[in-house]
Design an enzyme around this catalytic site. Structure first.
Site, PDB file in Angstrom:
ATOM      1  N   LEU A  96      -9.808 -11.104  -7.389  1.00 37.01           N
ATOM      2  CA  LEU A  96     -10.740 -11.039  -6.262  1.00 37.01           C
ATOM      3  C   LEU A  96     -10.122 -10.374  -5.032  1.00 37.01           C
ATOM      4  O   LEU A  96     -10.550 -10.622  -3.899  1.00 37.01           O
ATOM      5  CB  LEU A  96     -11.277 -12.430  -5.912  1.00 37.01           C
ATOM      6  CG  LEU A  96     -11.849 -13.241  -7.095  1.00 37.01           C
ATOM      7  CD1 LEU A  96     -12.433 -14.551  -6.603  1.00 37.01           C
ATOM      8  CD2 LEU A  96     -12.877 -12.433  -7.860  1.00 37.01           C
ATOM      9  N   ILE A 138      -2.607  -9.665 -12.178  1.00 40.03           N
ATOM     10  CA  ILE A 138      -1.738  -9.108 -13.220  1.00 40.03           C
ATOM     11  C   ILE A 138      -0.434  -8.567 -12.652  1.00 40.03           C
ATOM     12  O   ILE A 138       0.550  -8.401 -13.392  1.00 40.03           O
ATOM     13  CB  ILE A 138      -2.458  -8.022 -14.048  1.00 40.03           C
ATOM     14  CG1 ILE A 138      -2.659  -6.741 -13.237  1.00 40.03           C
ATOM     15  CG2 ILE A 138      -3.762  -8.542 -14.611  1.00 40.03           C
ATOM     16  CD1 ILE A 138      -3.063  -5.549 -14.095  1.00 40.03           C
ATOM     17  N   ARG A 164      -8.268   0.890  -5.421  1.00 42.33           N
ATOM     18  CA  ARG A 164      -8.891   2.126  -5.864  1.00 42.33           C
ATOM     19  C   ARG A 164      -9.235   3.132  -4.774  1.00 42.33           C
ATOM     20  O   ARG A 164      -9.765   4.210  -5.077  1.00 42.33           O
ATOM     21  CB  ARG A 164     -10.181   1.807  -6.635  1.00 42.33           C
ATOM     22  CG  ARG A 164     -11.281   1.190  -5.777  1.00 42.33           C
ATOM     23  CD  ARG A 164     -12.598   1.093  -6.540  1.00 42.33           C
ATOM     24  NE  ARG A 164     -13.645   0.443  -5.779  1.00 42.33           N
ATOM     25  CZ  ARG A 164     -14.409   1.061  -4.882  1.00 42.33           C
ATOM     26  NH1 ARG A 164     -14.226   2.348  -4.622  1.00 42.33           N
ATOM     27  NH2 ARG A 164     -15.361   0.394  -4.241  1.00 42.33           N
ATOM     28  N   THR A 208      -7.787   8.950 -12.549  1.00 37.20           N
ATOM     29  CA  THR A 208      -8.549   9.748 -11.592  1.00 37.20           C
ATOM     30  C   THR A 208      -8.296  11.236 -11.806  1.00 37.20           C
ATOM     31  O   THR A 208      -7.194  11.641 -12.209  1.00 37.20           O
ATOM     32  CB  THR A 208      -8.168   9.375 -10.150  1.00 37.20           C
ATOM     33  OG1 THR A 208      -8.779  10.294  -9.235  1.00 37.20           O
ATOM     34  CG2 THR A 208      -6.666   9.428  -9.930  1.00 37.20           C
ATOM     35  N   SER A 246      -2.700  11.466  -2.181  1.00 34.19           N
ATOM     36  CA  SER A 246      -2.633  10.218  -1.407  1.00 34.19           C
ATOM     37  C   SER A 246      -1.720   9.255  -2.145  1.00 34.19           C
ATOM     38  O   SER A 246      -1.333   9.505  -3.297  1.00 34.19           O
ATOM     39  CB  SER A 246      -4.029   9.598  -1.254  1.00 34.19           C
ATOM     40  OG  SER A 246      -4.466   9.042  -2.492  1.00 34.19           O
ATOM     41  N   TYR A 248      -2.652   6.369  -3.227  1.00 33.89           N
ATOM     42  CA  TYR A 248      -3.473   5.924  -4.367  1.00 33.89           C
ATOM     43  C   TYR A 248      -3.332   6.884  -5.538  1.00 33.89           C
ATOM     44  O   TYR A 248      -3.074   6.470  -6.674  1.00 33.89           O
ATOM     45  CB  TYR A 248      -4.943   5.810  -3.949  1.00 33.89           C
ATOM     46  CG  TYR A 248      -5.912   5.898  -5.101  1.00 33.89           C
ATOM     47  CD1 TYR A 248      -6.091   4.811  -5.959  1.00 33.89           C
ATOM     48  CD2 TYR A 248      -6.631   7.067  -5.347  1.00 33.89           C
ATOM     49  CE1 TYR A 248      -6.970   4.894  -7.031  1.00 33.89           C
ATOM     50  CE2 TYR A 248      -7.505   7.158  -6.409  1.00 33.89           C
ATOM     51  CZ  TYR A 248      -7.671   6.075  -7.256  1.00 33.89           C
ATOM     52  OH  TYR A 248      -8.537   6.168  -8.317  1.00 33.89           O
ATOM     53  N   HIS A 249      -3.511   8.180  -5.275  1.00 32.84           N
ATOM     54  CA  HIS A 249      -3.399   9.159  -6.351  1.00 32.84           C
ATOM     55  C   HIS A 249      -1.985   9.194  -6.931  1.00 32.84           C
ATOM     56  O   HIS A 249      -1.802   9.413  -8.127  1.00 32.84           O
ATOM     57  CB  HIS A 249      -3.804  10.547  -5.841  1.00 32.84           C
ATOM     58  CG  HIS A 249      -5.251  10.672  -5.508  1.00 32.84           C
ATOM     59  ND1 HIS A 249      -5.708  10.713  -4.215  1.00 32.84           N
ATOM     60  CD2 HIS A 249      -6.364  10.753  -6.291  1.00 32.84           C
ATOM     61  CE1 HIS A 249      -7.034  10.818  -4.214  1.00 32.84           C
ATOM     62  NE2 HIS A 249      -7.447  10.841  -5.465  1.00 32.84           N
ATOM     63  N   LYS A 252      -1.588   6.667  -9.626  1.00 32.43           N
ATOM     64  CA  LYS A 252      -2.200   7.076 -10.888  1.00 32.43           C
ATOM     65  C   LYS A 252      -1.312   8.066 -11.626  1.00 32.43           C
ATOM     66  O   LYS A 252      -1.273   8.092 -12.870  1.00 32.43           O
ATOM     67  CB  LYS A 252      -3.583   7.678 -10.630  1.00 32.43           C
ATOM     68  CG  LYS A 252      -4.588   6.709 -10.019  1.00 32.43           C
ATOM     69  CD  LYS A 252      -4.938   5.566 -10.966  1.00 32.43           C
ATOM     70  CE  LYS A 252      -6.091   4.729 -10.409  1.00 32.43           C
ATOM     71  NZ  LYS A 252      -6.558   3.703 -11.339  1.00 32.43           N
ATOM     72  N   VAL A 321     -19.817  15.162   7.106  1.00 26.07           N
ATOM     73  CA  VAL A 321     -19.041  15.986   6.182  1.00 26.07           C
ATOM     74  C   VAL A 321     -17.678  16.245   6.796  1.00 26.07           C
ATOM     75  O   VAL A 321     -17.576  16.706   7.940  1.00 26.07           O
ATOM     76  CB  VAL A 321     -19.771  17.315   5.909  1.00 26.07           C
ATOM     77  CG1 VAL A 321     -18.901  18.250   5.082  1.00 26.07           C
ATOM     78  CG2 VAL A 321     -21.096  17.050   5.201  1.00 26.07           C
TER      79      VAL A 321
END
Length: 471
Positions: A96, A138, A164, A208, A246, A248-249, A252, A321
């Site tokens: 959560l 986890i 994410r 991603t 980033s 985040y990326h 991945k 944008v």
């Protein structure tokens, strides 16, 4: 003729399993080390079972035990429902953390998502099907994760349990460190737990498209692996070079390297899905009951670009944008995300094969063109603002996605008719929107922050009577 031939051959195949032992041999299958037997024709039981299921429509024998990590999230929840609806035995695992980040950011889902216990109870009430929920981290609760795997013995584990959002990962040093710690540790723990539980579980990871980067490559981006010529004219097929944009990326990309190691070292069966930007909110399963509604993020950190545009348009707010809007991105509808996960589960790599990689997108579009579609439908203006991200102002993006299409996916493309579902959701719950959360609040570096200094979150005003054209 081919079908008639197979149909005629099935009885002989089935009967051949009653032949004397001298005509049979044993071998180990790729699913949880279960022994299978070959018949006199050289086909093993699993092959004949597959043919018989295709002929007889035996869905029950396709049933799998599937653990979905991060099953309470934007992609995880619809996937849990889709897999359960397809007849699989689903265990939903989540700590959560995304709900906790809502509290941290002071911005909740536009849709009133229910607690996981209410969600699974509603699913049981509506469909008669069970989804169990386990609250587990986890990245930290390793012993509990191993015991869960030993108890459940999953055929497949779907891994969504990562922070994410690229903007959130770039917000400050705390969120950068959290994203690395959570994502990388969680993925490593997953592999270790499968090994320590002594299982041959198929791992399906949601990655991603950002692992490839968003510079113009000069050609089509292949699915995971690329042909190269090494010094001396040596030809090779290698993992596509990583080019994260980033933190985040970057996680991945680290995941992708980790999968390669564990496959090579421990013979693990792993599928990595390089997904585009997800749009949409509900699926055929989440619309069955309001208590099953999926989350809808609209804020500058977690709101995906198309959903954010649709929300702004429905509320009469100018579409913001970033920069020129010349960024080209891959897109996929949330319903197709769940479908792709099931396709990947049903088509695992053979034990010993390298990591399977799919590009999980339906199409590519330039951001300003997407804004133009929404502006035309809603009648709101497009407003260019400074880009909070460190990225190319313009890029091309050509991506191969033939693997999923060859396995039966009929991709949902950007259709203004499908936009109606999102705009109706927005209008229904518009009173829950905090307009001060719409504009970007995370900046890639000090230069970007300085360029965006004049962005005023309080400048967004929602039109009380905003309606979509034609509605």
């Amino acid at each position: 003729m081919r079908f008639l031939y197979i149909a005629a051959f099935i009885p002989a195949l089935a009967a051949s399993f009653t032949t004397p032992a001298a005509f049979t041999s044993s071998k180990v299958s790729s699913s949880n080390n279960v022994a299978t037997t070959s018949n006199a024709f050289g086909y093993d039981r699993s092959f004949v079972s597959t043919v018989l299921k295709a002929a007889n429509g035996d869905a029950e024998s396709d049933k799998k035990k599937i653990i979905v990590l991060g099953g309470d999230g934007f992609c995880g929840w619809p996937t849990c429902l889709h897999l359960s609806d397809a007849g699989h035995d689903v265990v939903m695992v989540d700590n959560l953390s995304r709900r906790n980040i809502d509290t941290e950011l002071g911005c909740s889902s536009l849709t009133p998502i229910q607690p996981p216990e209410v969600r699974v109870a509603a699913w049981k009430e509506v469909t008669g099907k069970d989804i169990s929920f386990v609250n587990l981290d986890i990245a930290k609760d390793y012993d509990l994760l191993v015991q869960l795997f030993k108890d459940e013995k999953p055929d497949a584990v779907v891994h969504f349990a990562e922070q994410r959002a690229a903007p959130y990962s770039m917000k400050n040093s705390k969120t950068k460190r959290y994203t690395i710690d959570n994502n990388v540790s969680g993925s490593n723990n997953l592999c270790c737990a499968v090994i320590d539980a002594e299982l041959d579980t198929h791992i399906v990871h949601l990655g991603t498209m950002g692992v490839y980067g968003y510079g113009t490559s000069g050609g089509e981006i292949p699915e995971g692996y690329i042909d190269v010529t090494l010094p001396g004219g040596r030809e090779a097929n290698i993992l596509h070079p990583a080019h994260p944009g980033s933190i985040y990326h970057a996680t991945k990309c680290l995941d992708a390297i980790m999968w390669q190691f564990y496959q090579k070292n421990d013979d693990m069966r792993i599928t990595d899905l390089h997904q585009g930007i997800v749009w949409g909110t509900n699926t055929p399963q989440t619309i069955k009951d309001e208590r099953l509604v999926n989350r809808f993020d609209y804020d500058g950190d977690y709101g995906t670009v198309l959903n954010r545009f649709l929300m702004q348009g429905a509320m009469g707010v100018p579409l913001t944008v970033y920069g020129t809007g010349g960024q080209t991105r891959g897109f996929i509808h949330i319903t197709d995300t769940a479908k792709c996960i099931e396709i990947a589960i049903n088509n695992p790599p053979v034990k010993g094969d390298r990591v399977e990689i799919f590009n999980q997108i339906a199409e590519t579009r330039r951001v300003r063109d997407v804004a133009g579609l929404v502006a035309k439908q809603t009648g709101v203006e497009v407003k260019n603002i400074p880009n909070p991200r460190q990225e190319a102002a313009e890029n091309e993006l050509e991506v191969a996605n033939r693997k999923f299409c060859n396995l039966g996916l009929d991709p949902t493309t950007l259709d203004t008719g499908l936009f109606d579902e999102v705009t109706e959701i927005v209008k229904k719950y518009k009173s829950r929107c905090d307009p001060t959360k719409i504009l970007p609040a995370s900046f890639w570096n000090k230069k970007r922050a300085a360029e965006c200094a004049e962005i005023d979150p309080n400048s967004i005003k929602i039109e009380e009577k905003a309606e979509v054209n034609g509605s």
